[in-house]
Design a protein around this motif. Structure first.
Motif, PDB file in Angstrom:
ATOM      1  N   GLY A  14       0.917  -1.191   0.104  1.00 52.21           N
ATOM      2  CA  GLY A  14      -0.083   0.026   0.017  1.00 52.21           C
ATOM      3  C   GLY A  14       0.807   1.266   0.103  1.00 52.21           C
ATOM      4  N   ALA A  15       1.933   1.197   0.786  1.00 52.32           N
ATOM      5  CA  ALA A  15       2.689   2.512   0.828  1.00 52.32           C
ATOM      6  C   ALA A  15       3.535   2.553  -0.338  1.00 52.32           C
ATOM      7  N   LEU A  16       3.984   1.546  -1.027  1.00 54.55           N
ATOM      8  CA  LEU A  16       4.354   1.726  -2.419  1.00 54.55           C
ATOM      9  C   LEU A  16       3.760   2.221  -3.520  1.00 54.55           C
ATOM     10  N   LEU A  20       4.037   5.560  -5.471  1.00 54.82           N
ATOM     11  CA  LEU A  20       3.962   5.521  -7.025  1.00 54.82           C
ATOM     12  C   LEU A  20       2.832   6.446  -7.602  1.00 54.82           C
ATOM     13  N   GLU A  21       1.601   6.238  -7.052  1.00 55.72           N
ATOM     14  CA  GLU A  21       0.584   6.974  -7.672  1.00 55.72           C
ATOM     15  C   GLU A  21       1.073   8.716  -7.815  1.00 55.72           C
ATOM     16  N   MET A  37      10.113   1.110  -9.341  1.00 52.52           N
ATOM     17  CA  MET A  37       9.038   0.312  -9.180  1.00 52.52           C
ATOM     18  C   MET A  37       9.244  -1.073  -8.983  1.00 52.52           C
ATOM     19  N   ILE A  38      10.006  -1.735  -9.680  1.00 55.15           N
ATOM     20  CA  ILE A  38      10.343  -3.181  -9.635  1.00 55.15           C
ATOM     21  C   ILE A  38      11.246  -3.674  -8.657  1.00 55.15           C
ATOM     22  N   ASN A 143      -1.747  -6.694  -9.908  1.00 54.78           N
ATOM     23  CA  ASN A 143      -1.449  -5.364 -10.521  1.00 54.78           C
ATOM     24  C   ASN A 143      -1.471  -4.534  -8.851  1.00 54.78           C
ATOM     25  N   LEU A 144      -0.165  -3.733  -9.040  1.00 55.78           N
ATOM     26  CA  LEU A 144       0.237  -2.977  -7.717  1.00 55.78           C
ATOM     27  C   LEU A 144      -0.859  -1.850  -7.234  1.00 55.78           C
TER      28      LEU A 144
END
Length: 184
Positions: A14-16, A20-21, A37-38, A143-144
């Motif tokens: 959730g934090a990542l 990212l958003e 991201m990866i 899906n992240l």
């Protein structure tokens, strides 16, 4: 009831995703996708992305006459690859023809899992239909930015602390056939 480990992974994902958003508009290259991201997702799974004995970037495995072929990341256990990542730029659509290097690696290594990703979508492949030949359809997709608790439970099986080849392969078969039934 979720274990503390599962809650930690859900919270970390959730934090990542939240981070990212806020920064997706800045991610314009494959390298930026890998770094922001990866690699963080691989690290959330418990692998040390800074230890080449555990995560090797640009993993080389010469294939027949093709020399210098590289896959973006290899997750290693006891010096052998257990999972390969082929990375595309954030925003790129993930099509099976983008997985050419993964297909070739399945022929020449003992690896059983390949991941095709653009940093948001992660498509997990194996060789369930024919040994040493990667299946054309993924057995699991993550899906992240849009996942459910059951997706996190599946992803957790690839974590360093939980990684069990036979268990994942049995589960991959179940997931594959469940998906086939759902799609009918």
């Amino acid at each position: 009831m979720l274990s503390e480990e599962e809650m930690d992974l859900i919270d970390s994902l959730g934090a990542l995703a939240g981070r990212l958003e806020k920064t997706l508009s800045l991610i314009k290259t494959e390298e930026a996708t890998k770094n922001s991201m990866i690699m963080p997702l691989i690290q959330l799974l418990g692998y040390n992305v800074f230890d080449p004995q555990e995560v090797t970037p640009e993993y080389v495995s010469d294939i027949g006459t093709k020399k210098g072929e590289k896959v973006d990341y290899a997750i290693l256990k006891d010096g052998q690859p257990i999972m390969l990542f082929e990375c595309k730029k954030y925003g790129d659509e993930l099509k099976i023809n983008h997985a050419g290097q993964l297909f070739r690696y399945f022929h020449v290594t003992s690896v059983r899992f390949g991941v095709l990703t653009n940093g948001i979508e992660y498509k997990f492949f194996s060789d369930l239909e024919q040994p040493n030949k990667m299946d054309e359809k993924p057995f699991f997709e993550f899906n992240l930015l849009n996942y459910k608790e059951r997706d996190v439970n599946e992803l957790k099986k690839f974590a360093k602390a939980a990684f069990d080849l036979d268990s994942i392969l049995n589960n991959a078969n179940d997931l594959k056939y469940t998906r086939l039934v759902k799609n009918k």
